[in-house]
Design a protein around this motif. Structure first.
Motif, PDB file in Angstrom:
ATOM      1  N   ARG A  42     -50.153 -17.463 -50.479  1.00 36.24           N
ATOM      2  CA  ARG A  42     -50.330 -16.934 -49.126  1.00 36.24           C
ATOM      3  C   ARG A  42     -51.001 -15.562 -49.234  1.00 36.24           C
ATOM      4  O   ARG A  42     -50.720 -14.787 -50.114  1.00 36.24           O
ATOM      5  CB  ARG A  42     -48.977 -16.800 -48.446  1.00 36.24           C
ATOM      6  CG  ARG A  42     -49.075 -16.431 -46.994  1.00 36.24           C
ATOM      7  CD  ARG A  42     -47.732 -16.489 -46.323  1.00 36.24           C
ATOM      8  NE  ARG A  42     -47.021 -17.748 -46.507  1.00 36.24           N
ATOM      9  CZ  ARG A  42     -47.304 -18.882 -45.864  1.00 36.24           C
ATOM     10  NH1 ARG A  42     -48.294 -18.921 -45.012  1.00 36.24           N
ATOM     11  NH2 ARG A  42     -46.598 -19.967 -46.081  1.00 36.24           N
ATOM     12  N   LEU A  47     -58.200 -18.837 -48.733  1.00 35.91           N
ATOM     13  CA  LEU A  47     -57.477 -19.921 -48.068  1.00 35.91           C
ATOM     14  C   LEU A  47     -58.124 -20.264 -46.739  1.00 35.91           C
ATOM     15  O   LEU A  47     -58.439 -19.387 -45.949  1.00 35.91           O
ATOM     16  CB  LEU A  47     -56.021 -19.519 -47.788  1.00 35.91           C
ATOM     17  CG  LEU A  47     -55.028 -19.648 -48.911  1.00 35.91           C
ATOM     18  CD1 LEU A  47     -53.644 -19.251 -48.425  1.00 35.91           C
ATOM     19  CD2 LEU A  47     -54.995 -21.041 -49.477  1.00 35.91           C
ATOM     20  N   THR A  48     -58.295 -21.539 -46.512  1.00 35.57           N
ATOM     21  CA  THR A  48     -58.807 -22.003 -45.224  1.00 35.57           C
ATOM     22  C   THR A  48     -57.642 -22.076 -44.239  1.00 35.57           C
ATOM     23  O   THR A  48     -56.477 -22.117 -44.659  1.00 35.57           O
ATOM     24  CB  THR A  48     -59.434 -23.401 -45.366  1.00 35.57           C
ATOM     25  OG1 THR A  48     -58.395 -24.327 -45.697  1.00 35.57           O
ATOM     26  CG2 THR A  48     -60.534 -23.420 -46.413  1.00 35.57           C
ATOM     27  N   PRO A  49     -57.932 -22.121 -42.957  1.00 36.78           N
ATOM     28  CA  PRO A  49     -56.849 -22.288 -41.979  1.00 36.78           C
ATOM     29  C   PRO A  49     -56.040 -23.571 -42.220  1.00 36.78           C
ATOM     30  O   PRO A  49     -54.824 -23.592 -42.028  1.00 36.78           O
ATOM     31  CB  PRO A  49     -57.577 -22.347 -40.637  1.00 36.78           C
ATOM     32  CG  PRO A  49     -58.829 -21.556 -40.868  1.00 36.78           C
ATOM     33  CD  PRO A  49     -59.212 -21.852 -42.300  1.00 36.78           C
ATOM     34  N   ILE A  50     -56.696 -24.619 -42.691  1.00 33.80           N
ATOM     35  CA  ILE A  50     -55.981 -25.871 -42.978  1.00 33.80           C
ATOM     36  C   ILE A  50     -55.014 -25.678 -44.144  1.00 33.80           C
ATOM     37  O   ILE A  50     -53.874 -26.136 -44.102  1.00 33.80           O
ATOM     38  CB  ILE A  50     -56.977 -27.012 -43.264  1.00 33.80           C
ATOM     39  CG1 ILE A  50     -57.741 -27.358 -41.988  1.00 33.80           C
ATOM     40  CG2 ILE A  50     -56.271 -28.239 -43.822  1.00 33.80           C
ATOM     41  CD1 ILE A  50     -58.887 -28.311 -42.183  1.00 33.80           C
ATOM     42  N   GLU A  52     -53.664 -22.831 -45.103  1.00 34.59           N
ATOM     43  CA  GLU A  52     -52.581 -21.975 -44.615  1.00 34.59           C
ATOM     44  C   GLU A  52     -51.568 -22.795 -43.824  1.00 34.59           C
ATOM     45  O   GLU A  52     -50.363 -22.585 -43.957  1.00 34.59           O
ATOM     46  CB  GLU A  52     -53.130 -20.843 -43.746  1.00 34.59           C
ATOM     47  CG  GLU A  52     -53.757 -19.737 -44.554  1.00 34.59           C
ATOM     48  CD  GLU A  52     -54.178 -18.558 -43.695  1.00 34.59           C
ATOM     49  OE1 GLU A  52     -53.511 -18.281 -42.671  1.00 34.59           O
ATOM     50  OE2 GLU A  52     -55.176 -17.922 -44.047  1.00 34.59           O
ATOM     51  N   GLN A  53     -52.061 -23.724 -43.008  1.00 35.43           N
ATOM     52  CA  GLN A  53     -51.164 -24.577 -42.232  1.00 35.43           C
ATOM     53  C   GLN A  53     -50.328 -25.460 -43.156  1.00 35.43           C
ATOM     54  O   GLN A  53     -49.149 -25.674 -42.920  1.00 35.43           O
ATOM     55  CB  GLN A  53     -51.959 -25.438 -41.247  1.00 35.43           C
ATOM     56  CG  GLN A  53     -51.090 -26.274 -40.333  1.00 35.43           C
ATOM     57  CD  GLN A  53     -50.192 -25.427 -39.464  1.00 35.43           C
ATOM     58  OE1 GLN A  53     -50.645 -24.493 -38.808  1.00 35.43           O
ATOM     59  NE2 GLN A  53     -48.904 -25.727 -39.463  1.00 35.43           N
ATOM     60  N   ARG A  54     -50.930 -25.964 -44.229  1.00 35.43           N
ATOM     61  CA  ARG A  54     -50.179 -26.792 -45.198  1.00 35.43           C
ATOM     62  C   ARG A  54     -49.087 -25.966 -45.872  1.00 35.43           C
ATOM     63  O   ARG A  54     -47.989 -26.465 -46.104  1.00 35.43           O
ATOM     64  CB  ARG A  54     -51.122 -27.389 -46.236  1.00 35.43           C
ATOM     65  CG  ARG A  54     -51.985 -28.496 -45.613  1.00 35.43           C
ATOM     66  CD  ARG A  54     -52.682 -29.339 -46.611  1.00 35.43           C
ATOM     67  NE  ARG A  54     -51.693 -30.169 -47.311  1.00 35.43           N
ATOM     68  CZ  ARG A  54     -51.885 -30.680 -48.515  1.00 35.43           C
ATOM     69  NH1 ARG A  54     -53.018 -30.481 -49.138  1.00 35.43           N
ATOM     70  NH2 ARG A  54     -50.968 -31.409 -49.095  1.00 35.43           N
ATOM     71  N   ASP A  56     -47.568 -23.355 -44.528  1.00 33.55           N
ATOM     72  CA  ASP A  56     -46.532 -23.183 -43.505  1.00 33.55           C
ATOM     73  C   ASP A  56     -45.702 -24.449 -43.348  1.00 33.55           C
ATOM     74  O   ASP A  56     -44.469 -24.390 -43.272  1.00 33.55           O
ATOM     75  CB  ASP A  56     -47.155 -22.817 -42.157  1.00 33.55           C
ATOM     76  CG  ASP A  56     -47.741 -21.418 -42.132  1.00 33.55           C
ATOM     77  OD1 ASP A  56     -47.387 -20.600 -43.011  1.00 33.55           O
ATOM     78  OD2 ASP A  56     -48.566 -21.146 -41.243  1.00 33.55           O
TER      79      ASP A  56
END
Length: 99
Positions: A42, A47-50, A52-54, A56
């Motif tokens: 993190r 890091l892509t937004p995707i 980062e979502q993974r 999270d």
């Protein structure tokens, strides 16, 4: 402290304190677990937004799914998320959501 009070404390309070060790992983452990499983930290600017979502999603899954310390330690020690999940499934019989 009287001898009776000391004996009470030794027989009842100390075992209770020792037995209260947290069994489920906490927020920091789950975040580190997710980073190890996905091979990304993190805060990494790449890091892509995707991704980062993974991170999270996996952190939340760790906090809300009955993972055990053995699974968390396997991932921390080996970094092999998939193999550790397979071992967890074999050991506990529990199916886990997809990563």
């Amino acid at each position: 402290m009287t001898r009776r009070a000391l004996l009470f404390f030794a027989l009842f309070c100390v075992p209770a304190l020792v037995s209260c060790e947290r069994k489920a992983p906490g927020p920091f452990e789950c975040q580190h677990f997710a980073e190890k499983v996905l091979g990304a930290e993190r805060g990494d600017p790449r890091l892509t937004p995707i991704a980062e979502q993974r991170l999270d999603d996996l952190t939340l899954q760790c906090l809300t799914t009955p993972y055990d310390r053995q699974l968390i330690e396997c991932v921390q020690r080996t970094g092999l998320g998939h193999a550790c999940f397979v071992e967890f499934r074999r050991r506990t019989g529990r199916m886990l959501p997809e990563l």
